[in-house]
Design an enzyme around this catalytic site. Sequence first.
Site, mmCIF file in Angstrom:
data_model
loop_
_atom_site.group_PDB
_atom_site.id
_atom_site.type_symbol
_atom_site.label_atom_id
_atom_site.label_comp_id
_atom_site.label_asym_id
_atom_site.label_seq_id
_atom_site.Cartn_x
_atom_site.Cartn_y
_atom_site.Cartn_z
ATOM 1 N N SER A 133 14.077 4.493 -12.906
ATOM 2 C CA SER A 133 14.459 3.087 -12.817
ATOM 3 C C SER A 133 14.542 2.648 -11.346
ATOM 4 C CB SER A 133 15.769 2.872 -13.588
ATOM 5 O OG SER A 133 16.045 1.504 -13.779
ATOM 6 N N ASP A 147 10.883 -0.313 -23.934
ATOM 7 C CA ASP A 147 11.786 -0.609 -22.822
ATOM 8 C C ASP A 147 12.026 -2.116 -22.739
ATOM 9 O OD1 ASP A 147 13.159 -0.780 -20.397
ATOM 10 O OD2 ASP A 147 11.976 0.822 -19.478
ATOM 11 N N HIS A 197 14.583 2.183 -22.450
ATOM 12 C CA HIS A 197 14.711 2.482 -21.022
ATOM 13 C C HIS A 197 15.427 3.801 -20.769
ATOM 14 C CE1 HIS A 197 14.679 1.368 -16.801
ATOM 15 N NE2 HIS A 197 15.966 1.642 -16.721
#
Length: 250
Positions: free
Chosen positions: A83, A203, A230
């Site tokens: 991320s 996601d 995610h």
Amino acid sequence: MTNISLRTQVSGSGPAIVLAHGGGGGIDANFGGLIPLLAEDHLVIGSDFPDDDTPLTLDALADALVAEAVANGAETFSIVGFSLGTTVAVRAAVRHPERVRGLVLTGGFARLDNRGLMNVALWQRALAAGDREAFARYVMLAGFSKEFVNAIPAEQLSEILAQTAANVPGGTAAQAALVEAADVRDDLAHVTVPTLVIGMTGDLLSDPANAREQAAGIPGARYRELPGGHVVMIEQPELWYAAVLEFFAD
């Protein structure tokens, strides 16, 4: 430049791998299941980002991550980023090409798209208002696929939300601000190391189109897409671990 202090853990021995976690996460939360697998054949260095409101920039955070790796015996290393950590990893590879030897980027972005930015803005608003319950709900809605969330029994969902609200990591607000500001679009073409980019089909925080943009911009990068949302280390840990380990086995 802001002086950034990181808390670092080291495991294993061998060629070095540095870990870069996501916003509002941490090394144990994001990589706890992966570390022992990597540490069988590698020196694994994981640094938690500051747990206070220290203002963060990509340059300062990338430099601090590299400095921690070198201080712990790694002259050269690969970086596994998740991320927000993917943008830190990309910036580190561009600023320190003599150190970084490879990248694995999961659930990342070059510049977060409109939906992602709106999600992060809601997170910031909830944190600023001290509304941890709202923050926990945003995390659940954006961080996980709809299939995963809808499969959680109601009584367990309430418990998960309560635990999330009670355990918002320190430094989350500063990290969310960096997620909002991070932009490595101009860096991508300057990454010269072997790179694997992993996106998740479900996601809802960082749409896989963001990961595909990363892969398309990095010369020679490979792209893989995994099912789930995610927070891949909770939804699809085994598939993710296998993809990462395969990269380092090549």
